[in-house]
Design an enzyme around this catalytic site. Sequence first.
Site, mmCIF file in Angstrom:
data_model
loop_
_atom_site.group_PDB
_atom_site.id
_atom_site.type_symbol
_atom_site.label_atom_id
_atom_site.label_comp_id
_atom_site.label_asym_id
_atom_site.label_seq_id
_atom_site.Cartn_x
_atom_site.Cartn_y
_atom_site.Cartn_z
ATOM 1 N N ARG A 184 0.859 -1.177 0.000
ATOM 2 C CA ARG A 184 0.000 0.000 0.000
ATOM 3 C C ARG A 184 0.903 1.237 0.000
ATOM 4 N NH1 ARG A 184 -2.740 3.177 4.770
ATOM 5 N NH2 ARG A 184 -4.087 4.500 3.522
ATOM 6 N N HIS A 212 -16.867 6.121 2.557
ATOM 7 C CA HIS A 212 -15.877 5.414 3.389
ATOM 8 C C HIS A 212 -15.811 6.167 4.713
ATOM 9 C CE1 HIS A 212 -11.899 3.288 4.071
ATOM 10 N NE2 HIS A 212 -11.809 4.307 4.920
ATOM 11 N N LEU A 213 -16.426 5.609 5.744
ATOM 12 C CA LEU A 213 -16.542 6.298 7.029
ATOM 13 C C LEU A 213 -15.799 5.495 8.086
ATOM 14 C CD1 LEU A 213 -20.419 6.961 6.831
ATOM 15 C CD2 LEU A 213 -18.575 8.401 5.941
ATOM 16 N N ASN A 227 -12.031 6.025 10.780
ATOM 17 C CA ASN A 227 -11.306 7.014 11.559
ATOM 18 C C ASN A 227 -10.999 8.205 10.652
ATOM 19 O OD1 ASN A 227 -10.049 7.955 13.742
ATOM 20 N ND2 ASN A 227 -8.210 6.720 13.480
ATOM 21 N N ARG A 242 -9.484 15.026 12.571
ATOM 22 C CA ARG A 242 -9.196 16.042 11.544
ATOM 23 C C ARG A 242 -10.402 16.944 11.317
ATOM 24 N NH1 ARG A 242 -7.621 11.714 7.358
ATOM 25 N NH2 ARG A 242 -5.990 10.605 8.494
ATOM 26 N N ASP A 298 -13.098 8.114 18.761
ATOM 27 C CA ASP A 298 -13.650 6.806 18.412
ATOM 28 C C ASP A 298 -15.180 6.876 18.415
ATOM 29 O OD1 ASP A 298 -12.547 3.643 18.618
ATOM 30 O OD2 ASP A 298 -14.679 4.001 19.010
ATOM 31 N N PHE A 299 -15.783 6.452 17.299
ATOM 32 C CA PHE A 299 -17.239 6.618 17.167
ATOM 33 C C PHE A 299 -18.025 5.741 18.142
ATOM 34 C CE2 PHE A 299 -18.100 9.649 13.816
ATOM 35 C CZ PHE A 299 -16.825 9.844 13.300
ATOM 36 N N ARG A 300 -17.443 4.625 18.551
ATOM 37 C CA ARG A 300 -18.154 3.809 19.561
ATOM 38 C C ARG A 300 -18.245 4.570 20.878
ATOM 39 N NH1 ARG A 300 -14.803 -1.388 18.013
ATOM 40 N NH2 ARG A 300 -13.378 0.350 17.818
ATOM 41 N N ASN A 352 -20.426 -0.683 10.448
ATOM 42 C CA ASN A 352 -20.874 -1.144 11.768
ATOM 43 C C ASN A 352 -21.880 -0.267 12.490
ATOM 44 O OD1 ASN A 352 -19.140 -3.520 12.004
ATOM 45 N ND2 ASN A 352 -17.491 -2.028 11.920
HETATM 46 P P1 ADP Z 1 -9.228 3.414 9.999
HETATM 47 O O1 ADP Z 1 -9.488 4.713 9.294
HETATM 48 O O2 ADP Z 1 -8.301 3.558 11.185
HETATM 49 O O3 ADP Z 1 -8.916 2.262 9.082
HETATM 50 P P2 ADP Z 1 -11.701 2.011 10.530
HETATM 51 O O4 ADP Z 1 -12.249 1.963 9.153
HETATM 52 O O5 ADP Z 1 -11.241 0.753 11.161
HETATM 53 O O6 ADP Z 1 -10.601 3.121 10.684
HETATM 54 O O7 ADP Z 1 -12.819 2.674 11.477
HETATM 55 C C1 ADP Z 1 -12.591 2.914 12.811
HETATM 56 C C2 ADP Z 1 -13.812 3.589 13.394
HETATM 57 O O8 ADP Z 1 -14.947 2.719 13.247
HETATM 58 C C3 ADP Z 1 -13.656 3.889 14.875
HETATM 59 O O9 ADP Z 1 -14.038 5.223 15.146
HETATM 60 C C4 ADP Z 1 -14.652 2.928 15.495
HETATM 61 O O10 ADP Z 1 -15.228 3.450 16.661
HETATM 62 C C5 ADP Z 1 -15.697 2.794 14.416
HETATM 63 N N1 ADP Z 1 -16.524 1.618 14.688
HETATM 64 C C6 ADP Z 1 -16.143 0.321 14.704
HETATM 65 N N2 ADP Z 1 -17.183 -0.471 15.092
HETATM 66 C C7 ADP Z 1 -18.222 0.358 15.351
HETATM 67 C C8 ADP Z 1 -19.578 0.164 15.791
HETATM 68 N N3 ADP Z 1 -20.040 -1.049 16.073
HETATM 69 N N4 ADP Z 1 -20.356 1.253 15.921
HETATM 70 C C9 ADP Z 1 -19.879 2.487 15.668
HETATM 71 N N5 ADP Z 1 -18.631 2.736 15.249
HETATM 72 C C10 ADP Z 1 -17.811 1.700 15.081
#
Ligand code: ADP
Length: 398
Positions: A91, A208-209, A211, A241, A283-285, A335
């Site tokens: 990558r 694409h949602l 981090n 960001r 972190d969205f969780r 998710n």
């Molecule tokens: P990166 O950009 O680091 O590759 P990812 O695509 O893995 O990121 O996304 C990470 C984000 O997804 C984190 O903010 C995480 O909280 C969120 N996320 C993962 N599982 C869930 C969920 N079940 N509900 C809400 N947000 C989630």
Amino acid sequence: MNILVVNCGSSSLKYQLIEMEKQEVVAKGLAERIGIEGSRVEHKATGKEKLVVEEALEDHKKALEIVLNSLVDDEYGVIDSLDQIDAVGHRVVHGGEDFAKSTLIDDQVMKVLEANVELAPLHNPPNIMGIEACKELMEDTPMVAVFDTAFHQTMPAVNYIYALPYEYYEKYKIRRFGFHGTSHQYVTERAADMLGKDLDEVNLITCHLGNGSSITSVKGGKSYDTSIGFTPLEGLPMGTRTGNMDPAIVPFIMEKENLSPSQVSNLMNKESGVLGISGVSSDFRDLEAAAEEGNDRAQLALDIFEASIRKFIGAFLTEMDHCDGIVFTAGVGENSITTRERVIEGLASLGLKIDKEKNDMRGKEAIVSAEDSSIKILVIPTNEELKIAQETVRLTQN
Ligand code: ADP
């Protein structure tokens, strides 16, 4: 055929060994804290115990050495010798305007990658270190670079030129490049398949949602416009960001707070976004949990994130004569049931409708729109590693 996919960050190296006939991950892992105290490698082969090596990793080469040893290890490994790795796919974050497609790596390509470091000073140097480590340890194995920016090189000038004096584009290549291209491309291909459409006929908006987040307008299977820009700072508010804001805010804060360019860049990249708004987490969780418990600023951060997604979907719909699907992918898109629901419910005036029962799942491919929705809504777990491996096979087999 086995393809090793390598993704290097400044202090990390993620890898997957993918067996391409079955498209199966046979081993994967992560080396972290490279060059920092407490470095370690975690390796897991399918059907075997996890291996953790806690050892000083002074550089990416040392990390890769441990990864390769783990892959051929009698107890934890999956191959007998490194000859069973047919090719390596890397990558690479920024290909600039030089790479509109993935490419076989040779000395000339390495020179161009070096020249592009200025465009991605945080990301490209570790990508280059990863390639160099592989070149040293696996001399005769062909290698391919797959760029995050390549998919977006089909954007027309109307969508990539900024309203600055044109000479800055000519002098410094200041333009929109777009990122997460491998992910947008992967979900585009899967969506075309799921919708039963030819790739060159499919129009989509891919969200694409994660981090980091970006939204792309896909016309005829190609990137036509995207939310993220010259650097990964533009577009949606992200974990840390800012996303879009009035550019005049930057010199204003610099003056008020007496910040240097690198300090303000750090503020906008690392301390802003939903973390900055909420003061709770990137972190969205965590944000969803805090909002549930009545934290108003966590709720505000989620509201702003979702409103921003809707604005991009609305804007991108004006760029196409019809849209076959809106795709949700990456950590949040795959998710977060509530994010998908609230984004789509806010677009009811466009005839979009989600089926709450179908949407009540995480991390699986599905069409989650109601039968009478004006546009299909899809959830597609992204798989950038598989896409990199597919590109690697394509280029090394020809
Ligand atoms: P990166 O950009 O680091 O590759 P990812 O695509 O893995 O990121 O996304 C990470 C984000 O997804 C984190 O903010 C995480 O909280 C969120 N996320 C993962 N599982 C869930 C969920 N079940 N509900 C809400 N947000 C989630």
